[in-house]
Design a protein around this motif. Structure first.
Motif, mmCIF file in Angstrom:
data_model
loop_
_atom_site.group_PDB
_atom_site.id
_atom_site.type_symbol
_atom_site.label_atom_id
_atom_site.label_comp_id
_atom_site.label_asym_id
_atom_site.label_seq_id
_atom_site.Cartn_x
_atom_site.Cartn_y
_atom_site.Cartn_z
ATOM 1 N N LYS A 277 0.833 -1.209 0.000
ATOM 2 C CA LYS A 277 0.000 0.000 0.000
ATOM 3 C C LYS A 277 0.867 1.258 0.000
ATOM 4 O O LYS A 277 0.587 2.227 -0.727
ATOM 5 N N ASN A 278 1.914 1.248 0.821
ATOM 6 C CA ASN A 278 2.804 2.415 0.887
ATOM 7 C C ASN A 278 3.494 2.663 -0.453
ATOM 8 O O ASN A 278 3.690 3.814 -0.865
ATOM 9 N N ASN A 279 3.856 1.579 -1.147
ATOM 10 C CA ASN A 279 4.494 1.733 -2.460
ATOM 11 C C ASN A 279 3.547 2.386 -3.457
ATOM 12 O O ASN A 279 3.953 3.235 -4.263
ATOM 13 N N VAL A 280 2.269 1.986 -3.409
ATOM 14 C CA VAL A 280 1.274 2.576 -4.314
ATOM 15 C C VAL A 280 1.076 4.050 -3.985
ATOM 16 O O VAL A 280 1.032 4.900 -4.885
ATOM 17 N N ASN A 301 1.138 -3.908 -22.324
ATOM 18 C CA ASN A 301 1.600 -4.276 -23.670
ATOM 19 C C ASN A 301 2.900 -3.565 -24.022
ATOM 20 O O ASN A 301 3.763 -4.129 -24.714
ATOM 21 N N ASN A 302 3.037 -2.333 -23.544
ATOM 22 C CA ASN A 302 4.241 -1.542 -23.830
ATOM 23 C C ASN A 302 5.346 -1.767 -22.807
ATOM 24 O O ASN A 302 6.392 -1.130 -22.884
ATOM 25 N N ARG A 303 5.078 -2.666 -21.842
ATOM 26 C CA ARG A 303 6.035 -2.960 -20.771
ATOM 27 C C ARG A 303 6.433 -1.705 -19.985
ATOM 28 O O ARG A 303 7.596 -1.514 -19.611
ATOM 29 N N ASP A 304 5.452 -0.856 -19.752
ATOM 30 C CA ASP A 304 5.689 0.368 -18.985
ATOM 31 C C ASP A 304 5.347 0.212 -17.508
ATOM 32 O O ASP A 304 5.487 1.166 -16.741
ATOM 33 N N VAL A 305 4.874 -0.966 -17.116
ATOM 34 C CA VAL A 305 4.407 -1.180 -15.741
ATOM 35 C C VAL A 305 5.504 -1.850 -14.913
ATOM 36 O O VAL A 305 6.091 -2.847 -15.323
ATOM 37 N N LYS A 306 5.753 -1.284 -13.749
ATOM 38 C CA LYS A 306 6.720 -1.857 -12.809
ATOM 39 C C LYS A 306 6.042 -2.831 -11.856
ATOM 40 O O LYS A 306 6.554 -3.928 -11.592
ATOM 41 N N THR A 307 4.881 -2.443 -11.318
ATOM 42 C CA THR A 307 4.131 -3.271 -10.379
ATOM 43 C C THR A 307 2.642 -3.116 -10.632
ATOM 44 O O THR A 307 2.166 -2.004 -10.883
ATOM 45 N N LEU A 308 1.914 -4.221 -10.569
ATOM 46 C CA LEU A 308 0.468 -4.202 -10.740
ATOM 47 C C LEU A 308 -0.173 -4.674 -9.442
ATOM 48 O O LEU A 308 0.178 -5.736 -8.922
ATOM 49 N N ASN A 331 4.493 -11.102 -18.822
ATOM 50 C CA ASN A 331 5.517 -10.081 -19.052
ATOM 51 C C ASN A 331 6.526 -9.989 -17.911
ATOM 52 O O ASN A 331 7.363 -9.084 -17.894
ATOM 53 N N LYS A 332 6.423 -10.930 -16.935
ATOM 54 C CA LYS A 332 7.344 -10.980 -15.793
ATOM 55 C C LYS A 332 7.356 -9.675 -15.012
ATOM 56 O O LYS A 332 8.399 -9.154 -14.620
ATOM 57 N N ILE A 333 6.139 -9.168 -14.802
ATOM 58 C CA ILE A 333 5.952 -7.936 -14.037
ATOM 59 C C ILE A 333 5.473 -8.303 -12.639
ATOM 60 O O ILE A 333 4.603 -9.158 -12.474
ATOM 61 N N ASN A 334 6.025 -7.657 -11.645
ATOM 62 C CA ASN A 334 5.623 -7.910 -10.265
ATOM 63 C C ASN A 334 4.148 -7.572 -10.079
ATOM 64 O O ASN A 334 3.688 -6.498 -10.477
ATOM 65 N N SER A 350 -4.374 -0.790 -9.550
ATOM 66 C CA SER A 350 -3.389 0.269 -9.702
ATOM 67 C C SER A 350 -2.146 -0.299 -10.351
ATOM 68 O O SER A 350 -1.650 -1.367 -9.953
ATOM 69 N N ALA A 351 -1.629 0.417 -11.339
ATOM 70 C CA ALA A 351 -0.376 0.024 -11.981
ATOM 71 C C ALA A 351 0.655 1.106 -11.701
ATOM 72 O O ALA A 351 0.444 2.284 -12.009
ATOM 73 N N ILE A 352 1.764 0.703 -11.082
ATOM 74 C CA ILE A 352 2.876 1.622 -10.844
ATOM 75 C C ILE A 352 3.763 1.597 -12.083
ATOM 76 O O ILE A 352 4.267 0.547 -12.477
ATOM 77 N N LEU A 353 3.943 2.766 -12.692
ATOM 78 C CA LEU A 353 4.734 2.868 -13.918
ATOM 79 C C LEU A 353 6.220 2.882 -13.615
ATOM 80 O O LEU A 353 6.661 3.282 -12.531
#
Length: 354
Positions: A277-280, A301-308, A331-334, A350-353
């Motif tokens: 939660k704090n990271n978001v 799709n653009n691989r712009d996400v760091k964490t979902l 996409n091996k995204i956290n 929420s997606a952290i870019l």
């Protein structure tokens, strides 16, 4: 979270449809095999009805055979876990046992329901053993069965390590690990015991490091403050320490021990959830968070996400959310799923870019 099981990832990312998910609660405290089995049969009946109405038999016949074969697996229905997640298509089937409670659910469609795989508590690596340190001995307890065990080669009493060690003795000489150290009566009993303890702790640290390196074992270290603090002063940062539990567990009943262990892991889960939660929140303050599902899909799709992060009140299993979670795994995204019952202050996803 990134799934490490290749077989499960292969199934979850398969294009073969229909995809079948069965989410089943289990009663680990008092295993009720017949109750668990009956619940599974009812869910399977609903799955078969859905398949017969919407798909040709050739597309699901093998999957149903595999699912029906589980009815005879008595071990499965006596699971000591809290939930079973069963995923299947006509090519394969995978089963995962979970540590948290779930709502009974089945789904047939073009995606699997995976959110229960991605809760923070399922990503916390449970230490293998609880190790209680006393002044002149240790106790090793299996973290799952809560039974005291012996680890091959590990001396659990000082007197086993020191062939002539006597915790009640006031003798000022002794043989340690083949080395003879002779004292001339200038040290007090307390000083001798501290030295004995220090040497034993060096031995214990070496053995626990070896178990960690060779078998991957980790330990929750427990004990009274006067012994625990002494040990941690020298070895607190060692990789075999998977957690610290203040207070001795030696004289606890099994029920009391189970409560202590459950409380410990509950605290660990809360800490993990709050960190997510704090990271978001921190990323939101920097305008690095997006919440619209379509926009998140494009960003994935653009691989712009760091964490979902998917926020859920625990009452539903959104197909669209699960599709995005699976895409993040591909996409091996956290990714994480947080259950926040009664709290509507968070967006559904929420997606952290980057």
């Amino acid at each position: 979270m990134k799934l490490k099981n290749d077989n499960l990832m292969k199934l979850l990312t398969s294009d073969n449809e229909p995809k079948i998910s069965i989410i089943l609660p289990i009663h680990p405290e008092t295993p009720q095999a017949e109750t668990n089995l009956l619940a599974y049969k009812n869910l399977l009946k609903d799955v078969k009805k859905d398949l017969e109405l919407n798909y040709p038999r050739r597309e699901w016949n093998n999957a149903v055979k595999n699912l029906e074969s589980l009815i005879l697996d008595r071990k499965l229905w006596n699971s000591d876990k809290r939930a079973l997640l069963i995923f299947a298509n006509n090519e394969n089937m995978e089963i995962r046992a979970m540590e948290h409670t779930v709502l009974a659910k089945e789904h047939v469609g073009n995606t699997f329901l995976i959110q229960d795989l991605l809760l923070p508590e399922e990503n916390v690596k449970r230490p293998d053993y609880l190790l209680n340190i006393s002044r002149d001995r240790i106790s090793v307890i299996d973290i799952n069965s809560l039974k005291e065990v012996e680890l091959a080669g590990l001396h659990t009493r000082f007197s086993d390590y020191y062939s002539d060690f006597d915790a009640n003795s006031n003798v000022n000489s002794g043989s340690y690990g083949g080395l003879t150290a002779t004292y001339h009566g200038h040290r007090t009993k307390s000083e001798e015991q501290q030295k004995d303890q220090s040497i034993y702790y060096q031995y214990l640290d070496k053995e626990l490091m070896n178990l960690n390196q060779t078998k991957g074992y980790t330990f929750v270290i427990a004990g009274l403050s006067e012994t625990l603090d002494v040990y941690l002063k020298s070895y607190e940062n060692k990789p075999y320490i998977g957690g610290i539990m203040h207070g001795s567990v030696v004289n606890l009943s099994r029920a009391e021990l189970a409560e202590r262990v459950n409380d410990y892991f509950a605290f660990e889960r809360i800490a993990e959830v709050e960190q997510v939660k704090n990271n978001v929140r921190a990323a939101g303050e920097k305008n690095r968070v997006i919440n619209d599902l379509s926009t998140i899909d494009l960003a994935l799709n653009n691989r712009d996400v760091k964490t979902l992060v998917s926020f859920n009140d625990g009452s539903s299993y959104s197909v669209e959310h699960n599709k995005l979670l699976i895409k993040s795994l591909i996409n091996k995204i956290n990714c994480r799923v947080l259950y926040t019952p009664g709290d509507n202050s968070y967006p559904s996803m929420s997606a952290i870019l980057r």
